[in-house]
Design an enzyme around this catalytic site. Structure first.
Site, PDB file in Angstrom:
ATOM      1  CB  ILE A 290      -0.894   0.013   1.265  1.00  0.00           C
ATOM      2  CG1 ILE A 290      -1.719  -1.277   1.345  1.00  0.00           C
ATOM      3  CG2 ILE A 290      -1.797   1.247   1.271  1.00  0.00           C
ATOM      4  CD1 ILE A 290      -2.282  -1.555   2.728  1.00  0.00           C
ATOM      5  CB  CYS A 291       1.385   3.978  -2.344  1.00  0.00           C
ATOM      6  SG  CYS A 291       2.211   5.568  -2.434  1.00  0.00           S
ATOM      7  CG  LEU A 292      -1.651   5.437   3.894  1.00  0.00           C
ATOM      8  CD1 LEU A 292      -2.676   6.269   3.129  1.00  0.00           C
ATOM      9  CD2 LEU A 292      -2.368   4.406   4.758  1.00  0.00           C
TER      10      LEU A 292
END
Lengths: 152, 143
Positions: free
Chosen positions: A87-89
């Site tokens: 996840i890109c967060l």
């Protein structure tokens, strides 16, 4: 192992179990209390609605100085999630702060499902799809939800 | 899981993600490398490694590819390792499989070991006196 588990992790775990976040469940695994089995229900009015998404979360040795590690185990068509479920967060990376918690991380992932951010993509192809034809991309996301994110 | 009481055990999938990221950045001088066979293998089971043969041996300059299989029990249990490039080596069976009874990294596996450990130690093994001069199959041949 329990005796060595930091108090902060014990307290967070107790609260996750006693006051769960709506649409989210997180429970530590029996043999590793830093390793959580997570389920996030697809948010209403998102293409993930009706889906049951499994994730795994791990609190590394230097938590809470370092962010938890999280990944989707259920396939999801989302511009900020890659094929391996990573996840890109920002709060999982440079915006992490020890003031944040497991709960905040899971809420942020739930929010990211409601509001994909194709301008900061992890999967370039899905992001391009999202930016050029959002309706069609959301349709694909709904199809993936129906195909992969159904309760067992 | 085999670990000292109270120590932090990184679960299989996060351990493999760490190894993946390290492999993507590149390891040391590049004499060993590895990567996942398929970007959408969510279980991260199938990997390919390469070893560049060490200098001053019959393996000098050869590029060996290996298949590494990490099942559900990795890294509590060792991966299965098989040469794809043909090689003569004391710890490699005639079908290319690395024999854990001979290759101690697999035979006496420790949870701290990684795919990098396996590849680095295999390369070191190539340079041992009993391996460095063994006649080799033609370069580029595969099992």
């Amino acid at each position: 192992m329990d005796g060595q588990l930091p108090r902060r992790i014990i307290k967070e775990t107790q609260r996750l179990l006693s006051e769960p976040v709506p649409g989210i469940s997180a429970a530590p695994s029996d043999d590793n209390l830093r390793y959580f089995n997570v389920i996030i229900l697809g948010p209403d009015s998102s293409p993930y609605q009706g889906g049951v998404f499994k994730l795994e979360l791990f609190l590394p040795e230097d938590y809470p100085m370092a962010a938890p590690k999280v990944r989707f185990l259920t396939k999801i068509y989302h511009p900020n999630v890659d094929k391996l479920g990573r996840i890109c967060l920002d709060i999982l990376k440079d915006k992490w702060s020890p003031a944040l918690q497991i709960r905040t991380v899971l809420l942020s992932i739930q929010a990211l499902m409601s509001a994909p951010n194709p301008d900061d993509p992890l999967d370039e192809n899905i992001a391009r799809h999202w930016k050029t034809n959002e309706a069609d991309a959301m349709n694909t996301a709904r199809q993936w939800t129906a195909a992969h994110a159904q309760p067992a | 899981m085999q670990s000292a009481p109270g120590s932090v055990v990184v679960p299989r999938n996060f351990r493999l993600l760490e190894e993946l990221e390290k492999g993507e950045k590149g390891i040391g001088d590049g004499t060993v490398s590895y990567g996942m066979d398929s970007a959408d293998d969510m279980l991260m089971r199938h990997w390919t490694g390469t070893i560049i043969g060490p200098p001053n041996t019959v393996h000098d300059g050869r590029i060996y590819t290996l298949k590494i299989y990490c099942d559900e029990s990795y890294p509590d249990r060792p991966p299965q390792v098989r040469f794809q490039s043909r090689i003569q080596m004391s710890c490699v069976a005639p079908n290319g499989v690395v024999d854990p009874r001979v290759f101690q990294v697999l035979g006496r596996w420790s949870r701290q070991y990684t795919m990098e450990t396996v590849l680095t130690e295999l390369r070191r093994e190539m340079a041992q006196p009993h391996n460095r001069k063994l006649p080799q199959p033609p370069e580029g041949s595969t099992y």
